[in-house]
Scaffold this motif. Structure first.
Motif, PDB file in Angstrom:
ATOM      1  N   THR A 471      25.867  13.529  27.373  1.00 42.41           N
ATOM      2  CA  THR A 471      25.486  14.765  26.543  1.00 42.41           C
ATOM      3  C   THR A 471      26.365  15.688  27.142  1.00 42.41           C
ATOM      4  N   GLN A 472      27.112  16.588  26.150  1.00 43.81           N
ATOM      5  CA  GLN A 472      28.002  17.603  26.864  1.00 43.81           C
ATOM      6  C   GLN A 472      27.290  18.727  27.128  1.00 43.81           C
ATOM      7  N   THR A 473      27.817  18.866  28.716  1.00 45.36           N
ATOM      8  CA  THR A 473      26.959  20.067  29.185  1.00 45.36           C
ATOM      9  C   THR A 473      27.669  21.345  29.430  1.00 45.36           C
ATOM     10  N   ALA A 474      29.022  21.303  28.982  1.00 45.07           N
ATOM     11  CA  ALA A 474      29.751  22.447  28.732  1.00 45.07           C
ATOM     12  C   ALA A 474      30.932  22.560  28.100  1.00 45.07           C
ATOM     13  N   SER A 475      31.275  23.408  27.380  1.00 44.00           N
ATOM     14  CA  SER A 475      32.545  23.429  26.553  1.00 44.00           C
ATOM     15  C   SER A 475      33.002  24.928  26.523  1.00 44.00           C
ATOM     16  N   LYS A 476      34.327  25.253  26.555  1.00 48.29           N
ATOM     17  CA  LYS A 476      34.847  26.318  26.569  1.00 48.29           C
ATOM     18  C   LYS A 476      36.240  26.091  26.023  1.00 48.29           C
ATOM     19  N   ILE A 477      36.573  26.973  25.022  1.00 47.03           N
ATOM     20  CA  ILE A 477      37.986  26.957  24.173  1.00 47.03           C
ATOM     21  C   ILE A 477      38.516  28.540  24.046  1.00 47.03           C
ATOM     22  N   ASP A 478      39.621  28.697  24.530  1.00 44.64           N
ATOM     23  CA  ASP A 478      40.365  30.006  24.446  1.00 44.64           C
ATOM     24  C   ASP A 478      41.445  29.708  23.685  1.00 44.64           C
ATOM     25  N   THR A 479      41.692  30.729  22.635  1.00 40.41           N
ATOM     26  CA  THR A 479      43.004  30.608  21.823  1.00 40.41           C
ATOM     27  C   THR A 479      43.759  31.760  21.927  1.00 40.41           C
ATOM     28  N   PRO A 480      43.864  32.537  22.816  1.00 37.27           N
ATOM     29  CA  PRO A 480      44.514  33.861  23.149  1.00 37.27           C
ATOM     30  C   PRO A 480      46.155  33.724  22.420  1.00 37.27           C
ATOM     31  N   ILE A 590      66.274  42.822  55.878  1.00 33.15           N
ATOM     32  CA  ILE A 590      64.568  43.136  56.292  1.00 33.15           C
ATOM     33  C   ILE A 590      64.084  43.951  54.848  1.00 33.15           C
ATOM     34  N   GLU A 591      63.001  43.452  54.637  1.00 33.00           N
ATOM     35  CA  GLU A 591      62.192  44.058  53.443  1.00 33.00           C
ATOM     36  C   GLU A 591      60.773  44.358  53.932  1.00 33.00           C
ATOM     37  N   GLY A 592      60.180  45.452  53.501  1.00 31.43           N
ATOM     38  CA  GLY A 592      58.814  45.681  53.504  1.00 31.43           C
ATOM     39  C   GLY A 592      58.121  45.911  52.124  1.00 31.43           C
ATOM     40  N   TYR A 593      57.076  45.488  52.102  1.00 31.69           N
ATOM     41  CA  TYR A 593      56.589  45.251  50.750  1.00 31.69           C
ATOM     42  C   TYR A 593      54.878  45.789  50.684  1.00 31.69           C
ATOM     43  N   TYR A 594      54.323  46.228  49.730  1.00 35.31           N
ATOM     44  CA  TYR A 594      53.053  46.711  49.415  1.00 35.31           C
ATOM     45  C   TYR A 594      52.665  46.496  48.182  1.00 35.31           C
ATOM     46  N   LYS A 595      51.431  45.522  48.045  1.00 33.44           N
ATOM     47  CA  LYS A 595      51.015  45.183  46.543  1.00 33.44           C
ATOM     48  C   LYS A 595      49.534  45.420  46.542  1.00 33.44           C
ATOM     49  N   PRO A 596      49.151  46.558  45.826  1.00 30.04           N
ATOM     50  CA  PRO A 596      47.741  46.657  45.580  1.00 30.04           C
ATOM     51  C   PRO A 596      47.347  46.052  44.218  1.00 30.04           C
ATOM     52  N   TYR A 597      46.374  45.378  44.469  1.00 30.10           N
ATOM     53  CA  TYR A 597      45.611  44.907  43.130  1.00 30.10           C
ATOM     54  C   TYR A 597      44.635  45.515  42.247  1.00 30.10           C
ATOM     55  N   SER A 598      44.903  45.966  41.215  1.00 24.75           N
ATOM     56  CA  SER A 598      43.689  47.024  40.931  1.00 24.75           C
ATOM     57  C   SER A 598      42.764  45.947  40.010  1.00 24.75           C
ATOM     58  N   THR A 599      43.056  44.773  39.640  1.00 19.55           N
ATOM     59  CA  THR A 599      42.062  43.659  39.226  1.00 19.55           C
ATOM     60  C   THR A 599      42.344  42.281  39.528  1.00 19.55           C
ATOM     61  N   VAL A 600      41.510  41.713  40.305  1.00 19.42           N
ATOM     62  CA  VAL A 600      41.680  40.156  40.484  1.00 19.42           C
ATOM     63  C   VAL A 600      40.262  39.559  40.226  1.00 19.42           C
ATOM     64  N   TYR A 601      40.237  38.197  39.813  1.00 12.93           N
ATOM     65  CA  TYR A 601      39.120  37.622  39.440  1.00 12.93           C
ATOM     66  C   TYR A 601      38.811  36.392  40.383  1.00 12.93           C
ATOM     67  N   ASP A 602      37.676  36.111  40.842  1.00  9.50           N
ATOM     68  CA  ASP A 602      37.162  34.985  41.787  1.00  9.50           C
ATOM     69  C   ASP A 602      35.917  34.310  41.159  1.00  9.50           C
ATOM     70  N   LEU A 603      35.696  33.196  41.607  1.00  7.35           N
ATOM     71  CA  LEU A 603      34.444  32.477  41.185  1.00  7.35           C
ATOM     72  C   LEU A 603      33.304  33.179  41.649  1.00  7.35           C
ATOM     73  N   SER A 604      32.151  33.478  40.741  1.00  6.41           N
ATOM     74  CA  SER A 604      31.205  34.202  41.116  1.00  6.41           C
ATOM     75  C   SER A 604      30.030  33.255  42.036  1.00  6.41           C
ATOM     76  N   LEU A 605      29.396  33.843  42.888  1.00  9.16           N
ATOM     77  CA  LEU A 605      28.662  33.056  43.827  1.00  9.16           C
ATOM     78  C   LEU A 605      27.055  32.876  42.938  1.00  9.16           C
ATOM     79  N   VAL A 606      26.973  33.716  41.788  1.00  8.24           N
ATOM     80  CA  VAL A 606      25.506  33.569  41.156  1.00  8.24           C
ATOM     81  C   VAL A 606      25.839  33.194  39.548  1.00  8.24           C
ATOM     82  N   ALA A 607      26.804  32.556  39.415  1.00  5.69           N
ATOM     83  CA  ALA A 607      27.195  32.028  37.852  1.00  5.69           C
ATOM     84  C   ALA A 607      25.855  31.338  37.382  1.00  5.69           C
ATOM     85  N   ASP A 608      25.837  31.804  35.861  1.00  2.00           N
ATOM     86  CA  ASP A 608      24.980  31.400  35.154  1.00  2.00           C
ATOM     87  C   ASP A 608      25.273  30.429  34.043  1.00  2.00           C
ATOM     88  N   PRO A 609      24.984  29.090  34.080  1.00  2.00           N
ATOM     89  CA  PRO A 609      25.588  28.296  33.334  1.00  2.00           C
ATOM     90  C   PRO A 609      25.584  28.664  31.715  1.00  2.00           C
TER      91      PRO A 609
END
Length: 809
Positions: A471-480, A590-609
């Motif tokens: 039985t298929q329990t998950a299916s996701k297709i993205d076509t961007p 010698i190089e110094g760098y600073y990278k601020p991330y305004s948007t990142v994604y991570d796996l949720s701890l409360v995902a709803d299937p």
């Protein structure tokens, strides 16, 4: 308005001057094999004078152009280390039939003498290019660095101060704190989505086929997009286009021939490569396969048993290039790779379990390069990339019902055959199909101003599915679909100041807004041998992987598109540094760098299937640090020493309650504050081709989430029986990544010895991994069923000895 008119007038003057003058252009190649000679120094001087009038450098394809030459008699000089200096007289007249001059230059190889007065390719780039956080590594340099089993470009890059790895079992590149999916990996301009074998222990690239490896650790220019951290662009060799081995009388010799065949054998894998001339071009092929599975099969066959384990990988790379029409060059490149893993687990009173895991990478690209006898060129490419993995998991409970089978056989008086019919199945499939069309233009306006612009259209098909018990329990297709265009202005307003001003415009079909990413780079030569570099830019990424940071083995990448109407991942790069040229091959930076991330994604701890929007949580982050790199090259000794300090943090609403608590502010799993690396290569006997290599890495331990106690499990699966509901214990964790593993240290050595086998040139290679047998902690394992609880540590690579041989046929 007057300012606009002034700029238009200035541009008209520049364009008019280019139309009233002449250009000298062409390709620089190695006379022994026809391979391009990139970054060679090219300059024009007046006949009878040593004063340089104009100069340029060849690009990665060996192409050079010198613009704005007036009528006169000149001397063209081309030089680079490892080749004899080329000189040719150039005459430009005032006659009406005078055209731009096109040359194909063949350089004669010679023994490298670093005391010779010659300008190296690196010096040319130091003088001319606005490049921040860049390093180039050749195939020969990669093969001199000790590596597990065989040479590996990813393992070589991990010795740089800007790069680290999660552990010994993972070749994925962590660049300035960015996740491995933030790196754009290109093979001959085509993107590779999962560039690893053996679950990340090896990269998929065969070092023998690499012509040049360009690595941009940050602040990369506008022609690159859809990534946040770095660019790794690998250019493969074109093949030996010189005289082949087929007899002269053969009719096909004009169209196809061969001249070089090489065989390389190590303890666990073998590879073969071949190359030769093609009609007005060349071809090259390489294939590689591991044979560990054959050892396992032979072992169990000798015991008259079926092998419970099977794993191997293979890859092939094929490339042809031809120029059948003047000014036109056509290149076809194809890469295929596959990993196959099968495990069978069975035992008395235990169900039979079959585990089947396969993943593939394949690319095809066709490129058309048009180099007219003018002051511009055009490159057009169409490519296809496919990445897919599938996991099959089967459980057969009939294997534990042997008593029932015995009873049936006894009652029937004959043997009962029981066919294999799994009682439980699980199948997971993830795939990415990428079709890309792009075109780049470069216009050489004058000695002080060049323009690069281009566009790209990418269509993606990204599928993910799970099936449990039929039985298929998950299916996701993205076509961007992702469209982008860029423009880059290379401007040198004064002799010691160079600017790279560009912008990239992107649009995803999954996001309503257009995104503009400006980028500005600057290089200022304070003195001829000291350059100050600065860069600022914005970067956007429309896809990401859902691999967890704390994942020990990165077997495969789970690629996903950023959801519809959701903001793409984005960050900014601020980079400042200085580079000092000591002498040919000897630099310190010698190089110094600073990278601020305004948007990142991570796996949720409360995902709803049933709610796709709940699968991922968004947040912000920062990465900052400083890096030191000293590169050296003497007659026999070369390599580098690097040090880095970094700090990488994340703030992600993992429980999706709309607030970021203190426990959701944590150090990234890639945060290793201090890192010291060195690479040494020493030619013991250049005539006998005896080489010695040594690498060392000393870093802070990686952060991890500590176990601070134990607790009775409250989950349904591990609740225990009614008689003993407190049967199972589980870990009680502290704050995320609040502890740190012990310091990591590893040193590897290699020894290469030239010789002959059956009168054919050969090379013996010996390597020792983790020479000191240092115990580097991979993870801790807790046993709460002893009293008190006990903890044991699991190690990364122990001391490993490998050897192999390379043979020219």
């Amino acid at each position: 308005m007057q300012n606009v008119y002034y700029k238009y007038f200035l541009f008209t003057i520049l364009l008019s001057s280019s139309l009233l003058s002449y250009n000298v252009s062409g390709f620089v190649k190695d006379s022994s094999n026809g391979e391009p000679v990139p970054f060679s120094n090219t300059f024009i001087s007046k006949l009878g004078s040593d004063k340089i009038v104009k100069g340029a450098s060849s690009d990665i394809n060996g192409y050079f152009i010198i613009t704005g030459l007036e009528a006169g008699d000149y001397i063209l000089t081309i030089s680079t280390i490892g080749y004899e200096i080329f000189k040719k007289e150039i005459i430009i007249s005032n006659s009406d039939d005078q055209e731009n001059i096109r040359l194909d230059v063949l350089l004669l190889p010679q023994a490298i003498d670093l005391n010779e007065v010659s300008v190296s390719s690196e010096r040319t780039r130091f003088n001319e290019k606005v490049e921040v956080s860049r390093i180039n590594i050749t195939s020969e340099e990669i093969k001199m660095i000790p590596a597990f089993v065989e040479s590996d470009v990813f393992r070589a890059l991990q010795n740089l101060p800007s790069v680290s790895s999660a552990n010994d079992f993972n070749a994925a590149l962590i660049v300035r704190g960015g996740s491995p999916d933030e790196n754009l990996v290109l093979l001959d301009g085509t993107q590779i989505y999962n560039p690893y074998h053996v679950g990340g222990i090896f990269s998929t690239f065969n070092a023998d086929l690499i012509s040049d490896t360009e690595f941009l650790a940050g602040g990369f220019p506008a022609e690159y997009g859809n990534r946040l951290s770095s660019v790794l662009s690998i250019t493969s060799k074109e093949g030996n286009s010189k005289e082949g081995r087929l007899p002269e009388g053969w009719g096909m010799k004009k169209y196809w021939d061969y001249n070089d065949i090489n065989l390389d054998v190590s303890l666990l894998s073998s590879k073969v490569s071949a190359q030769g001339p093609l009609y007005k071009g060349s071809w090259i092929f390489s294939g590689r396969r591991t044979y560990f599975d054959q050892f396992v099969k032979a072992y169990y066959s000798s015991r008259d048993e079926t092998s419970p384990f099977d794993y191997y990988f293979w890859d092939t790379h094929f490339k042809i290039q031809t120029s059948p029409i003047k000014y036109h060059k056509f290149i076809y490149s194809q890469f295929n790779g596959s990993d196959n893993l099968f495990v069978n687990i069975t035992a008395e009173d235990f169900p039979q379990v079959n585990f089947d895991w396969d993943w593939i990478n394949s690319t095809n690209s066709f490129e058309w390069k048009y180099y007219p006898n003018s002051n511009y060129f055009v490159e057009t490419m169409i490519s296809r990339t496919k990445y897919q993995f599938d996991v099959g998991f089967e459980v057969d409970f009939t294997t534990i019902n042997q008593e029932t089978i015995d009873e049936c056989e006894e009652s029937l008086g004959e043997e009962v055959e029981v066919g294999y019919a799994p009682d439980l199945t699980y199948i997971l499939i993830n795939s990415v199909k990428d079709y890309t069309l792009n075109q780049n233009y470069k216009l050489f306006i004058s000695d002080y101003y060049d323009i690069e612009l281009g566009w790209e259209y990418k269509t993606l098909n990204m599928a993910y599915s799970e099936e449990f018990a039929g039985t298929q329990t998950a299916s996701k297709i993205d076509t961007p679909n992702i469209s982008s265009a860029f423009i880059k202005n290379l401007w040198k307003p004064i002799s010691n100041l160079s600017l790279d001003i560009g912008m990239r415009l992107s649009k995803s079909s999954y996001y309503d807004n257009y995104i503009l990413d400006p980028r500005i780079g600057l290089k200022y030569n304070i003195i001829p041998d000291l350059a100050l570099k600065m860069m600022w830019g914005k970067f956007t990424q429309f896809m990401f992987t859902i691999n967890q940071e704390e994942q020990l083995l990165r077997l495969v990448d789970f690629w996903q598109a950023v959801g519809e109407s959701k903001a793409p991942q984005s960050n900014e790069h601020y980079v400042i540094g200085a580079e000092y040229w000591i002498s040919n091959g000897n630099t310190i930076s010698i190089e110094g760098y600073y990278k601020p991330y305004s948007t990142v994604y991570d796996l949720s701890l409360v995902a709803d299937p049933i709610d796709e929007d709940s699968y991922f949580s968004s947040g912000i982050g920062t990465a900052k640090g400083i890096e030191l790199l000293y590169q050296f090259n003497t007659n026999r000794l070369n390599g580098w020493v690097g040090y880095s300090f970094s700090d990488i943090t994340r703030e992600v609403d993992l429980n999706q309650n709309g607030e970021v608590s203190d426990s959701e502010k944590y150090k990234s799993n890639y945060n290793k504050p201090h890192a010291l690396n060195f690479v040494l290569n020493y030619k013991l006997s250049p005539k006998k081709k005896w080489d010695f290599g040594l690498t060392g890495t000393l870093t802070s331990g990686a952060p991890y989430t500590p176990v601070i106690g134990k607790v009775f499990s409250q989950s349904v699966e591990q609740y225990g029986s009614l008689e003993n509901p407190y049967l199972y214990l589980t870990n009680l964790y502290g704050d995320r990544n609040s502890a740190q593993y012990p310091m990591y240290f590893r040193t590897d050595i290699s020894f290469t010895k030239g010789g002959k086998i059956f009168k054919n040139p050969a090379q013996w290679k010996f390597q020792i991994i983790n020479l000191t047998n240092n115990f580097n902690v991979l993870f801790y394992n807790w046993n709460h069923y002893s009293s008190p609880s006990k903890v044991s540590a699991v190690s990364m690579f122990p001391l490993i000895f490998t050897f192999g041989v390379s043979l020219e046929l």
